[in-house]
Scaffold this motif. Structure first.
Motif, PDB file in Angstrom:
ATOM      1  N   GLU A   7       0.833  -1.194   0.000  1.00 54.37           N
ATOM      2  CA  GLU A   7       0.000   0.000   0.000  1.00 54.37           C
ATOM      3  C   GLU A   7       0.872   1.250   0.000  1.00 54.37           C
ATOM      4  O   GLU A   7       1.857   1.350   0.731  1.00 54.37           O
ATOM      5  CB  GLU A   7      -0.912   0.007   1.231  1.00 54.37           C
ATOM      6  CG  GLU A   7      -2.030  -1.019   1.156  1.00 54.37           C
ATOM      7  CD  GLU A   7      -2.966  -0.915   2.335  1.00 54.37           C
ATOM      8  OE1 GLU A   7      -2.724  -0.041   3.201  1.00 54.37           O
ATOM      9  OE2 GLU A   7      -3.929  -1.687   2.400  1.00 54.37           O
ATOM     10  N   GLN A  10      -0.822   7.557   2.039  1.00 55.07           N
ATOM     11  CA  GLN A  10      -1.838   8.511   1.611  1.00 55.07           C
ATOM     12  C   GLN A  10      -1.152   9.776   1.096  1.00 55.07           C
ATOM     13  O   GLN A  10      -0.176  10.255   1.661  1.00 55.07           O
ATOM     14  CB  GLN A  10      -2.737   8.870   2.805  1.00 55.07           C
ATOM     15  CG  GLN A  10      -3.746   9.959   2.518  1.00 55.07           C
ATOM     16  CD  GLN A  10      -4.563  10.304   3.749  1.00 55.07           C
ATOM     17  OE1 GLN A  10      -4.699   9.490   4.655  1.00 55.07           O
ATOM     18  NE2 GLN A  10      -5.098  11.508   3.783  1.00 55.07           N
ATOM     19  N   LYS A  11      -1.657  10.305  -0.005  1.00 53.35           N
ATOM     20  CA  LYS A  11      -1.122  11.572  -0.510  1.00 53.35           C
ATOM     21  C   LYS A  11      -1.428  12.661   0.511  1.00 53.35           C
ATOM     22  O   LYS A  11      -2.590  12.901   0.850  1.00 53.35           O
ATOM     23  CB  LYS A  11      -1.747  11.916  -1.856  1.00 53.35           C
ATOM     24  CG  LYS A  11      -1.106  13.128  -2.530  1.00 53.35           C
ATOM     25  CD  LYS A  11      -1.652  13.343  -3.931  1.00 53.35           C
ATOM     26  CE  LYS A  11      -0.997  14.515  -4.613  1.00 53.35           C
ATOM     27  NZ  LYS A  11      -1.514  14.732  -5.991  1.00 53.35           N
ATOM     28  N   GLU A  13      -2.397  15.907   2.465  1.00 50.94           N
ATOM     29  CA  GLU A  13      -3.198  17.090   2.179  1.00 50.94           C
ATOM     30  C   GLU A  13      -2.701  18.302   2.969  1.00 50.94           C
ATOM     31  O   GLU A  13      -2.959  19.441   2.587  1.00 50.94           O
ATOM     32  CB  GLU A  13      -4.662  16.821   2.549  1.00 50.94           C
ATOM     33  CG  GLU A  13      -5.278  15.635   1.807  1.00 50.94           C
ATOM     34  CD  GLU A  13      -6.622  15.240   2.378  1.00 50.94           C
ATOM     35  OE1 GLU A  13      -7.052  15.856   3.383  1.00 50.94           O
ATOM     36  OE2 GLU A  13      -7.248  14.323   1.838  1.00 50.94           O
ATOM     37  N   GLN A 175      -2.022  10.845   9.423  1.00 57.17           N
ATOM     38  CA  GLN A 175      -1.487  10.313   8.163  1.00 57.17           C
ATOM     39  C   GLN A 175      -1.663  11.280   6.996  1.00 57.17           C
ATOM     40  O   GLN A 175      -1.066  11.074   5.926  1.00 57.17           O
ATOM     41  CB  GLN A 175      -2.109   8.964   7.828  1.00 57.17           C
ATOM     42  CG  GLN A 175      -3.594   8.997   7.557  1.00 57.17           C
ATOM     43  CD  GLN A 175      -4.440   8.836   8.817  1.00 57.17           C
ATOM     44  OE1 GLN A 175      -3.936   9.027   9.938  1.00 57.17           O
ATOM     45  NE2 GLN A 175      -5.693   8.450   8.647  1.00 57.17           N
ATOM     46  N   SER A 176      -2.447  12.349   7.197  1.00 53.79           N
ATOM     47  CA  SER A 176      -2.649  13.326   6.120  1.00 53.79           C
ATOM     48  C   SER A 176      -1.595  14.419   6.133  1.00 53.79           C
ATOM     49  O   SER A 176      -1.613  15.303   5.284  1.00 53.79           O
ATOM     50  CB  SER A 176      -4.034  13.959   6.240  1.00 53.79           C
ATOM     51  OG  SER A 176      -4.093  14.854   7.350  1.00 53.79           O
ATOM     52  N   GLN A 196       3.698  11.631   7.699  1.00 56.89           N
ATOM     53  CA  GLN A 196       4.735  11.504   6.699  1.00 56.89           C
ATOM     54  C   GLN A 196       5.739  12.635   6.947  1.00 56.89           C
ATOM     55  O   GLN A 196       5.386  13.673   7.515  1.00 56.89           O
ATOM     56  CB  GLN A 196       4.146  11.593   5.295  1.00 56.89           C
ATOM     57  CG  GLN A 196       3.113  10.485   5.014  1.00 56.89           C
ATOM     58  CD  GLN A 196       2.449  10.638   3.668  1.00 56.89           C
ATOM     59  OE1 GLN A 196       3.117  10.676   2.642  1.00 56.89           O
ATOM     60  NE2 GLN A 196       1.130  10.718   3.655  1.00 56.89           N
TER      61      GLN A 196
END
Length: 214
Positions: A7, A10-11, A13, A175-176, A196
């Motif tokens: 996986e 997540q991109k 934001e 995670q965003s 991230q």
């Protein structure tokens, strides 16, 4: 069945910026060489002084970063610990705000992230008087929706608590978030919290790694 190893993250934001060394100039070795030329003839000697003066942002300076002591107290403690004259230590403490000059390439990166639709925040280890200075002299409220200064929440990176506080204050999923910081320990801590993170050296070096976001 999903294979978690395959996986993709997540991109992000939300982009979270550190300040010193990322948005604002902060290089203690060259700073001390300029402020104390009688003690540091070059950057190498400035680096040795910086190790004693800032203690890798622990000890006396760490307490100042966390808002646990004020500028006169950190000045006195450093003088007592090192034997350097109180007036010379006070000179360095007073010179920090002028050292924190904005880095134009990072401002352009901020503008590009905003144009691409990202929400921007900051998370900075910064004593209260320096945070006040930055708010007075730079359009932080134009660049960022909000942010956390360590001196105002009484905890600093890489303590996990400050990442928890920031995530809660920003009201976004961990995670965003993509965190940009120049200290490896802070990158490790951010990732442990679910963010991230990318280690920052210069805006030019970072751009290829975030090209998919701008």
């Amino acid at each position: 069945m999903n294979n978690d190893k395959n996986e993709k993250p997540q991109k992000p934001e939300n982009i979270v910026f550190d300040f010193g060394g990322v948005l604002f100039r902060w290089h203690p070795a060259s700073f001390l060489a300029r402020v104390w030329p009688h003690r540091a003839a070059d950057v190498a000697q400035g680096a040795a002084l910086a190790t004693d003066f800032f203690q890798n942002y622990s000890g006396d300076w760490g307490a100042f970063d966390q808002g646990l002591i004020d500028a006169p107290t950190v000045t006195q403690r450093i003088a007592d610990r090192t034997g350097w004259p109180l007036a010379e230590v006070a000179q360095v403490v007073a010179a920090v705000p002028d050292e924190l000059q904005v880095l134009p390439d990072t401002v352009r990166l901020i503008e590009d992230f905003k144009r691409a639709g990202h929400r921007l925040f900051f998370l900075s280890n910064m004593p209260e008087p320096y945070a006040d200075h930055l708010e007075r002299h730079y359009p932080l409220h134009d660049w960022f929706e909000g942010g956390v200064f360590s001196g105002r929440v009484k905890v600093s990176k890489p303590d996990p608590t400050i990442f928890e506080l920031a995530t809660a204050q920003f009201e976004v999923p961990a995670q965003s978030c993509l965190f940009l910081d120049d200290h490896p320990a802070n990158i490790v801590a951010a990732r442990a919290h679910g963010w991230q993170a990318e280690l920052f050296t210069t805006a030019a070096e970072l751009r290829p790694r975030v090209a998919h976001l701008v």
